[in-house]
Each structure stands twice: as structure tokens, then as C-alpha cells.
Design a protein around this motif. Sequence first.
Motif, PDB file in Angstrom:
ATOM      1  N   LYS A 107      -9.043   2.246  -0.735  1.00  0.00           N
ATOM      2  CA  LYS A 107      -8.725   0.813  -0.804  1.00  0.00           C
ATOM      3  C   LYS A 107      -7.225   0.549  -0.784  1.00  0.00           C
ATOM      4  CE  LYS A 107      -9.000   0.582  -5.827  1.00  0.00           C
ATOM      5  NZ  LYS A 107      -9.823   0.249  -6.957  1.00  0.00           N
ATOM      6  N   VAL A 108      -6.424   1.476  -1.282  1.00  0.00           N
ATOM      7  CA  VAL A 108      -4.972   1.253  -1.298  1.00  0.00           C
ATOM      8  C   VAL A 108      -4.234   2.068  -0.232  1.00  0.00           C
ATOM      9  CG1 VAL A 108      -4.974   0.610  -3.737  1.00  0.00           C
ATOM     10  CG2 VAL A 108      -4.468   2.982  -3.093  1.00  0.00           C
ATOM     11  N   TYR A 109      -4.976   2.836   0.575  1.00  0.00           N
ATOM     12  CA  TYR A 109      -4.306   3.680   1.571  1.00  0.00           C
ATOM     13  C   TYR A 109      -3.382   2.893   2.500  1.00  0.00           C
ATOM     14  CZ  TYR A 109      -3.134   6.643   5.405  1.00  0.00           C
ATOM     15  OH  TYR A 109      -2.413   7.311   6.363  1.00  0.00           O
ATOM     16  N   PRO A 110      -3.792   1.761   3.066  1.00  0.00           N
ATOM     17  CA  PRO A 110      -2.868   1.052   3.958  1.00  0.00           C
ATOM     18  C   PRO A 110      -1.525   0.716   3.286  1.00  0.00           C
ATOM     19  CG  PRO A 110      -5.076   0.188   4.229  1.00  0.00           C
ATOM     20  CD  PRO A 110      -5.111   1.099   3.025  1.00  0.00           C
ATOM     21  N   ALA A 111      -1.575   0.237   2.051  1.00  0.00           N
ATOM     22  CA  ALA A 111      -0.333  -0.083   1.336  1.00  0.00           C
ATOM     23  C   ALA A 111       0.444   1.184   1.005  1.00  0.00           C
ATOM     24  CB  ALA A 111      -0.645  -0.869   0.062  1.00  0.00           C
ATOM     25  N   LEU A 112      -0.262   2.255   0.641  1.00  0.00           N
ATOM     26  CA  LEU A 112       0.396   3.529   0.337  1.00  0.00           C
ATOM     27  C   LEU A 112       1.111   4.057   1.576  1.00  0.00           C
ATOM     28  CD1 LEU A 112      -0.734   6.502  -1.723  1.00  0.00           C
ATOM     29  CD2 LEU A 112      -0.141   6.889   0.648  1.00  0.00           C
ATOM     30  N   ALA A 113       0.438   4.048   2.720  1.00  0.00           N
ATOM     31  CA  ALA A 113       1.043   4.561   3.955  1.00  0.00           C
ATOM     32  C   ALA A 113       2.281   3.752   4.336  1.00  0.00           C
ATOM     33  CB  ALA A 113       0.020   4.552   5.084  1.00  0.00           C
ATOM     34  N   THR A 114       2.217   2.436   4.182  1.00  0.00           N
ATOM     35  CA  THR A 114       3.370   1.586   4.484  1.00  0.00           C
ATOM     36  C   THR A 114       4.539   1.904   3.562  1.00  0.00           C
ATOM     37  OG1 THR A 114       1.947  -0.178   5.317  1.00  0.00           O
ATOM     38  CG2 THR A 114       4.159  -0.818   4.579  1.00  0.00           C
ATOM     39  N   LYS A 115       4.272   2.025   2.257  1.00  0.00           N
ATOM     40  CA  LYS A 115       5.327   2.330   1.288  1.00  0.00           C
ATOM     41  C   LYS A 115       5.893   3.725   1.525  1.00  0.00           C
ATOM     42  CE  LYS A 115       6.643   0.319  -1.963  1.00  0.00           C
ATOM     43  NZ  LYS A 115       7.829  -0.539  -2.117  1.00  0.00           N
ATOM     44  N   LEU A 116       5.018   4.694   1.767  1.00  0.00           N
ATOM     45  CA  LEU A 116       5.454   6.068   1.992  1.00  0.00           C
ATOM     46  C   LEU A 116       6.335   6.158   3.238  1.00  0.00           C
ATOM     47  CD1 LEU A 116       5.415   9.016   1.184  1.00  0.00           C
ATOM     48  CD2 LEU A 116       3.176   9.231   2.282  1.00  0.00           C
ATOM     49  N   LYS A 117       5.956   5.489   4.298  1.00  0.00           N
ATOM     50  CA  LYS A 117       6.772   5.495   5.519  1.00  0.00           C
ATOM     51  C   LYS A 117       8.143   4.866   5.264  1.00  0.00           C
ATOM     52  CE  LYS A 117       6.663   4.509  10.406  1.00  0.00           C
ATOM     53  NZ  LYS A 117       6.004   3.835  11.507  1.00  0.00           N
ATOM     54  N   ALA A 118       8.176   3.796   4.472  1.00  0.00           N
ATOM     55  CA  ALA A 118       9.448   3.128   4.161  1.00  0.00           C
ATOM     56  C   ALA A 118      10.356   4.005   3.304  1.00  0.00           C
ATOM     57  CB  ALA A 118       9.177   1.809   3.454  1.00  0.00           C
ATOM     58  N   LEU A 119       9.779   4.783   2.404  1.00  0.00           N
ATOM     59  CA  LEU A 119      10.569   5.628   1.504  1.00  0.00           C
ATOM     60  C   LEU A 119      10.961   6.960   2.129  1.00  0.00           C
ATOM     61  CD1 LEU A 119       8.480   5.140  -1.771  1.00  0.00           C
ATOM     62  CD2 LEU A 119      10.781   4.234  -1.324  1.00  0.00           C
ATOM     63  N   HIS A 120      10.218   7.389   3.123  1.00  0.00           N
ATOM     64  CA  HIS A 120      10.370   8.729   3.683  1.00  0.00           C
ATOM     65  C   HIS A 120      11.612   8.822   4.552  1.00  0.00           C
ATOM     66  CE1 HIS A 120       9.121  12.633   5.066  1.00  0.00           C
ATOM     67  NE2 HIS A 120       8.021  12.540   4.330  1.00  0.00           N
ATOM     68  N   PRO A 121      12.398   9.887   4.394  1.00  0.00           N
ATOM     69  CA  PRO A 121      13.635   9.993   5.175  1.00  0.00           C
ATOM     70  C   PRO A 121      13.451  10.503   6.607  1.00  0.00           C
ATOM     71  CG  PRO A 121      13.460  11.860   3.703  1.00  0.00           C
ATOM     72  CD  PRO A 121      12.300  10.942   3.382  1.00  0.00           C
ATOM     73  N   TYR A 122      12.291  11.038   6.941  1.00  0.00           N
ATOM     74  CA  TYR A 122      12.092  11.601   8.282  1.00  0.00           C
ATOM     75  C   TYR A 122      11.806  10.509   9.304  1.00  0.00           C
ATOM     76  CZ  TYR A 122      11.562  16.275   6.173  1.00  0.00           C
ATOM     77  OH  TYR A 122      11.754  17.454   5.507  1.00  0.00           O
ATOM     78  N   GLU A 123      12.246  10.748  10.522  1.00  0.00           N
ATOM     79  CA  GLU A 123      11.978   9.845  11.637  1.00  0.00           C
ATOM     80  C   GLU A 123      10.471   9.702  11.880  1.00  0.00           C
ATOM     81  OE1 GLU A 123      12.766   9.793  16.464  1.00  0.00           O
ATOM     82  OE2 GLU A 123      13.977  11.091  15.202  1.00  0.00           O
TER      83      GLU A 123
END
Length: 111
Positions: free
Chosen positions: A67-83
Motif C-alpha cells: 500500500k505504501v510502495y508507490p510513496a516509498l519508491a518516490t521518496k527513495l528515488k528522491a533521496l538516492h544519490p545514483y542516477e
Amino acid sequence: MTQQDEIIIVFTHVPHMACAETIAQTLVNAKLAACVNISSPVTSVYRWQGQVEQAQEIGLTIKTSRKVYPALATKLKALHPYELPEIVAIHVNEGLPEYLQWMMAETGPKE
């Protein structure tokens, strides 16, 4: 849908411990993850832009719900330093029912 169908494990790797700790704290504080395991450094060998690369990375195992995966993926992508960050998820088929209930209770809207 059963409780097991709702639980997923998300994997990613980051370049250093400070980044891993920031991501873990952010995801748990936002209730996007019930728990994040931070691993010891691992050596990753991969092909990137036509070249074989090798790097020391820190692995994150993120325990969450679908249920929270879409928000988690968005946040993780924003925080992640890799291209192009590794963000992959697998579904949990079995688990201790009490643990799975705890995971569901710990992910979702903040109370």
C-alpha cells in the motif's frame, strides 16, 4: 488478498553508510517502512554505460507493505544519490503472522 500478499521487501544499494542511515531513518520516520536493515559493505560488479564497474556499496533491505510502495519508491528515488538507483521489490509468500501484522501496522499514514 491475504496478509502475505500485502508485504514486500525492497532492495537498494548506496555508496556509503551516511547515505544508508539517512534513507533508513527517513523511510521509517515517514512510516514508509516498518524496518530497514543496513548491511556491511559489499562489493558490487556491474555493467554501466558499456563499462564493467566495481564499487563498494552498502545494501538496504526495506520491509514494507504494497500500500505504501508507490510513496516509498518516490521518496527513495528522491533521496538516492545514483542516477539510476536499484529499487526492486519481492513479495513475501510466508512469514510469522505476528511479524507480518506488525509490519502492516507500522506502514501507512502517521497517526
